[in-house]
Motif scaffolding. Structure first.
Motif, PDB file in Angstrom:
ATOM      1  N   GLU A   1      -6.853 -23.528  27.889  1.00  0.00           N
ATOM      2  CA  GLU A   1      -5.439 -23.881  27.965  1.00  0.00           C
ATOM      3  C   GLU A   1      -5.299 -25.344  27.563  1.00  0.00           C
ATOM      4  O   GLU A   1      -5.807 -26.228  28.255  1.00  0.00           O
ATOM      5  N   LYS A   2      -4.616 -25.569  26.477  1.00  0.00           N
ATOM      6  CA  LYS A   2      -4.588 -26.903  25.855  1.00  0.00           C
ATOM      7  C   LYS A   2      -3.793 -27.934  26.653  1.00  0.00           C
ATOM      8  O   LYS A   2      -2.641 -27.705  27.010  1.00  0.00           O
TER       9      LYS A   2
ATOM     10  N   ASP B   1      -4.019 -31.402  25.452  1.00  0.00           N
ATOM     11  CA  ASP B   1      -3.535 -32.129  24.263  1.00  0.00           C
ATOM     12  C   ASP B   1      -4.371 -31.648  23.075  1.00  0.00           C
ATOM     13  O   ASP B   1      -5.066 -30.628  23.184  1.00  0.00           O
ATOM     14  N   GLY B   2      -4.327 -32.366  21.993  1.00  0.00           N
ATOM     15  CA  GLY B   2      -5.009 -31.913  20.780  1.00  0.00           C
ATOM     16  C   GLY B   2      -6.530 -31.836  20.897  1.00  0.00           C
ATOM     17  O   GLY B   2      -7.177 -31.157  20.101  1.00  0.00           O
ATOM     18  N   VAL B   3      -7.110 -32.520  21.878  1.00  0.00           N
ATOM     19  CA  VAL B   3      -8.578 -32.558  21.981  1.00  0.00           C
ATOM     20  C   VAL B   3      -9.109 -32.107  23.349  1.00  0.00           C
ATOM     21  O   VAL B   3     -10.315 -32.158  23.595  1.00  0.00           O
ATOM     22  N   ARG B   4      -8.217 -31.677  24.255  1.00  0.00           N
ATOM     23  CA  ARG B   4      -8.677 -31.328  25.615  1.00  0.00           C
ATOM     24  C   ARG B   4      -8.069 -30.016  26.091  1.00  0.00           C
ATOM     25  O   ARG B   4      -6.985 -29.630  25.669  1.00  0.00           O
ATOM     26  N   PHE B   5      -8.801 -29.371  27.008  1.00  0.00           N
ATOM     27  CA  PHE B   5      -8.297 -28.096  27.540  1.00  0.00           C
ATOM     28  C   PHE B   5      -8.770 -27.887  28.972  1.00  0.00           C
ATOM     29  O   PHE B   5      -9.719 -28.526  29.426  1.00  0.00           O
TER      30      PHE B   5
ATOM     31  N   ALA C   1       2.048 -27.223  31.433  1.00  0.00           N
ATOM     32  CA  ALA C   1       3.448 -26.909  31.134  1.00  0.00           C
ATOM     33  C   ALA C   1       3.814 -27.332  29.720  1.00  0.00           C
ATOM     34  O   ALA C   1       4.641 -26.709  29.077  1.00  0.00           O
ATOM     35  N   GLU C   2       3.182 -28.422  29.259  1.00  0.00           N
ATOM     36  CA  GLU C   2       3.379 -28.778  27.848  1.00  0.00           C
ATOM     37  C   GLU C   2       2.052 -29.236  27.276  1.00  0.00           C
ATOM     38  O   GLU C   2       1.206 -29.777  27.984  1.00  0.00           O
ATOM     39  N   THR C   3       1.869 -28.982  25.979  1.00  0.00           N
ATOM     40  CA  THR C   3       0.679 -29.469  25.285  1.00  0.00           C
ATOM     41  C   THR C   3       1.095 -30.712  24.503  1.00  0.00           C
ATOM     42  O   THR C   3       2.012 -30.652  23.681  1.00  0.00           O
ATOM     43  N   VAL C   4       0.451 -31.827  24.811  1.00  0.00           N
ATOM     44  CA  VAL C   4       0.786 -33.072  24.128  1.00  0.00           C
ATOM     45  C   VAL C   4       0.190 -33.052  22.718  1.00  0.00           C
ATOM     46  O   VAL C   4      -0.956 -32.646  22.532  1.00  0.00           O
ATOM     47  N   THR C   5       0.980 -33.457  21.743  1.00  0.00           N
ATOM     48  CA  THR C   5       0.462 -33.545  20.373  1.00  0.00           C
ATOM     49  C   THR C   5      -0.437 -34.780  20.286  1.00  0.00           C
ATOM     50  O   THR C   5      -0.108 -35.820  20.858  1.00  0.00           O
ATOM     51  N   GLY C   6      -1.543 -34.662  19.627  1.00  0.00           N
ATOM     52  CA  GLY C   6      -2.470 -35.790  19.522  1.00  0.00           C
ATOM     53  C   GLY C   6      -3.262 -35.947  20.813  1.00  0.00           C
ATOM     54  O   GLY C   6      -3.538 -34.958  21.497  1.00  0.00           O
TER      55      GLY C   6
END
Ligand code: C5P
Length: 224
Positions: free
Chosen positions: A20-21, A23-27, A103-108
């Motif tokens: 589950e993302k 941000d762009g590099v973490r889950f 709740a939200e995936t941050v871009t970058g």
């Protein structure tokens, strides 16, 4: 080979963890290796079933004769299941689906700025329960229930709440049973409440016993 009741049955198996993302590099994820689900898919294909394995990120080879769909998130997994669910005879949920996603995936990439940050999570859809809610009388829904304590009660409750035909209560001791290891201790409970405690087995043999139990459900007059 003796003919199997699973011959030509269309079977969906979910396996592995979901990611589950954040941000762009973490889950967010869990320790599921996918071994149990892959062993089930492999054993079912050997019995002549038409098997689709929908799996999160794992490092396992695709079993021979199995159609594999790789996904990352719970929502991806649900979408793939829904695409093919109406044509399936048996759904086996062996995936360790993340219960929540950011709740939200941050871009970058989130920068480290403050000392603490909060991560807000929302519930993921229950893929197995979603399948069961729509299932036709000829379709079977099979789930797993991994618990660290008082598991049998929780597993029986899940069987009922998710409208399953069979549930495999998976004891988790972190050593011989549960994630990552090659062995598993399962207790099978069917919709009639019949409970079968299996000994500690390799996941390959546990898969064989699970499929035997599914075959005996198929042999009942109200199924097949
Ligand atoms: O409720 P719990 O997560 O313990 O249920 C486990 C069973 O439900 C497993 O078979 C698992 O694959 C399935 N499941 C699912 N989708 C979820 C959560 C669990 O399919 N979001």
């Amino acid at each position: 080979r003796q003919s199997s009741r699973l011959q030509d049955k269309n079977i969906i198996v979910t396996a592995g963890p979901t990611r589950e993302k954040i941000d762009g590099v973490r889950f967010l994820s869990n320790y599921s290796s996918g071994k149990m689900g892959f062993a089930i898919a492999c054993a079912a294909a050997r019995r002549g079933a038409d098997v689709t394995l929908i799996t999160g990120p794992v490092s396992l080879p695709t079993p021979e004769g199995v159609r594999r769909i790789d996904i990352e998130t719970a929502c991806d997994m649900q979408r793939e299941v829904q695409r093919i669910a109406s044509g399936c005879d048996i759904f086996i949920g062996a995936a360790a689906v993340a219960d929540y996603r950011p709740a939200e995936t941050v871009t970058g990439k989130i920068k480290k700025t403050s000392e603490t940050i909060a991560l807000s999570l929302i519930r993921n859809p229950d893929i197995l329960a979603g399948f069961s809610a729509e299932k036709k009388t000829h379709q079977l829904a099979v789930g797993f229930s991994l618990e660290t304590e008082n598991g049998l009660g929780y597993a029986a409750e899940k069987l009922r709440a998710k409208n399953l035909d069979l549930i495999a209560y998976n004891t988790y001791d972190g050593e011989t049973s549960g994630f990552e290891v090659d062995t598993n201790a399962l207790t099978l409970i069917d919709r009639q409440g019949t409970t079968t405690e299996l000994p500690l087995l390799t996941k390959r043999d546990a898969a064989i016993r699970l499929l035997d139990a599914i075959e005996s459900l198929l042999s009942r007059p109200d199924n097949g």
